[in-house]
Design an enzyme around this catalytic site. Structure first.
Site: not given
Length: 404
Positions: A212, A281, A291, A325, A339, A343
């Site tokens: 990301n 995720d 490859k 975060f 969240k 959590k």
């Protein structure tokens, strides 16, 4: 905070010596008494007369220039100082200080002082990144010296990168904040803090992976400020080119599974855990040892869920203060609050990464702090270091509130 303080300013030989003139002037304007020591090479850039005029104090350049027979100049100056600043600090001066070399007026005085020492490096970007320089800075940090990180930009040598002497106003700001923290001991001093930062990489084959846009800058800023506040900091970082903040123990990981294992390994002893990493995720369900070759038809990669690290920490939480975060692009506050509850967090930092100045890779951020105790605080757009400072102020208030 510097008003009335006796400051020794050590100026070593780099083009940034001209900024030391402005630093001298601003310290004097704030009420400090400033005495300057110059190395031989510093005098190639600025004359002692300049510093004498700005400080209205004698300037020291020679260890053997003993004007008062009743005193040893470098010992007298070392004892006189409330505060010792090296700005600019070249790689050479940092190397001498780290290895106890005292071969001129600056280094002999530095070795003899018991005052708090602040070091503001300035050098070429590659010199700053050299392992020897990094090792020397780490050594000085262990000795108790405090570093003022150089800025990034166009350097006098023509390179662009980290190595530019921080601006005089910023140097004074850092020093005053640290002096304030020293005189008002931080609640976080001695606490065990675990910070996660950066992205993870999930391999598809030996040359491809999913990741990301996280740079790790927010997590690294949090780790740096925590260390400045006297905490024992473990930084668990995904792949990132960022330098390890001084006084921080960094553990490198690559995948979400790697990060999960390392966080759990340090979780039991932690007082505070701040999970700023952008963990994948999903990961490819099948990875290939060789490859993958390009094909004519479309490629479908089946993905599977990774371990939800934050949820697992919430389930295992005992005495830890757990902060997550939530980087969102829509309905940021709603998702962040969900969240927090789902959590079992103590607090969540919510930021809308679609807003200008608040996305990945930048040096700024803006966010909302929401705690389990019902506190809601807006953290307006500012540097990530400033956001980190505000975060720890809020965490300290929260923890003190729980104890009361």
């Amino acid at each position: 905070m510097v008003k009335g303080k006796k400051v020794v300013l050590g100026v070593s030989g780099g083009i940034a010596a001209y900024k030391a003139c402005a630093l001298t002037s601003k310290l004097v304007q704030k009420g400090a008494v400033v005495k300057v020591i110059m190395t031989e090479h510093a005098r190639e850039f600025v004359t002692p007369l300049t510093f004498q005029a700005l400080s209205r104090q004698p300037v020291f350049t020679d260890t053997f220039d003993e004007k008062d027979p009743e005193k040893i100049a470098h010992i007298d100056l070392a004892d006189w100082a409330d505060l010792f600043i090296l700005a600019p600090a070249t790689a050479n001066t940092i190397g001498k200080a780290a290895n106890g070399i005292a071969d001129d007026m600056l280094t002999t005085t530095l070795l003899a002082t018991s005052a708090n020492v602040f070091v503001a490096p300035a050098m070429n970007v590659h010199m700053y990144a050299h392992p020897a320089v990094q090792k020397n800075m780490q050594t000085l940090t262990e000795y108790g010296y405090q570093f003022i990180e150089p800025g990034e930009g166009l350097l006098a040598c023509g390179y662009v990168g980290k190595g530019r002497l921080e601006e005089p106003e910023s140097i004074i700001e850092v020093i005053e904040k640290q002096m304030d923290a020293d005189e008002s001991p931080s609640y976080l001093r001695g606490k065990q803090i675990v910070v996660t930062a950066g992205p993870t990489r999930e391999s598809l084959d030996p040359v491809r992976f999913f990741t990301n846009r996280s740079s790790g800058k927010m997590g690294y800023a949090i780790a740096e400020i925590a260390a400045n506040l006297g905490a024992h900091v473990t930084l668990i970082s995904g792949p990132s080119p960022l330098d390890v903040p001084h006084g921080v123990k960094r553990i490198d990981v690559e995948t979400a599974e790697d990060m999960y294992k390392e966080v759990l390994r340090h979780y039991e002893q932690a007082d505070i855990v701040i999970k700023a990493a952008a963990v994948a995720d999903y990961r490819p369900k099948i990875t290939f040892d060789q490859k993958m070759k390009k094909q004519e038809e479309s490629l479908v990669v089946e993905m599977e869920r990774t371990q939800d690290i934050l949820k697992a920490l919430g389930e295992k939480k005992e005495q830890q203060y757990l902060v997550g975060f939530a980087a969102e692009t829509t309905n940021a506050l709603q998702y962040g609050k969900e969240k927090l509850d789902r959590k079992n967090l103590d607090a969540v930092i919510i930021n809308d990464v679609s807003q200008e100045g608040a996305g990945f890779s930048g040096d700024t951020n803006e966010a909302t702090f929401i705690s389990k105790q019902g506190r809601v605080e807006q953290l307006p757009l500012s540097s990530k270091r400033q956001i980190a400072r505000q975060l720890f102020s809020l965490i300290e208030e929260e923890l003190k509130g729980v104890e009361q």
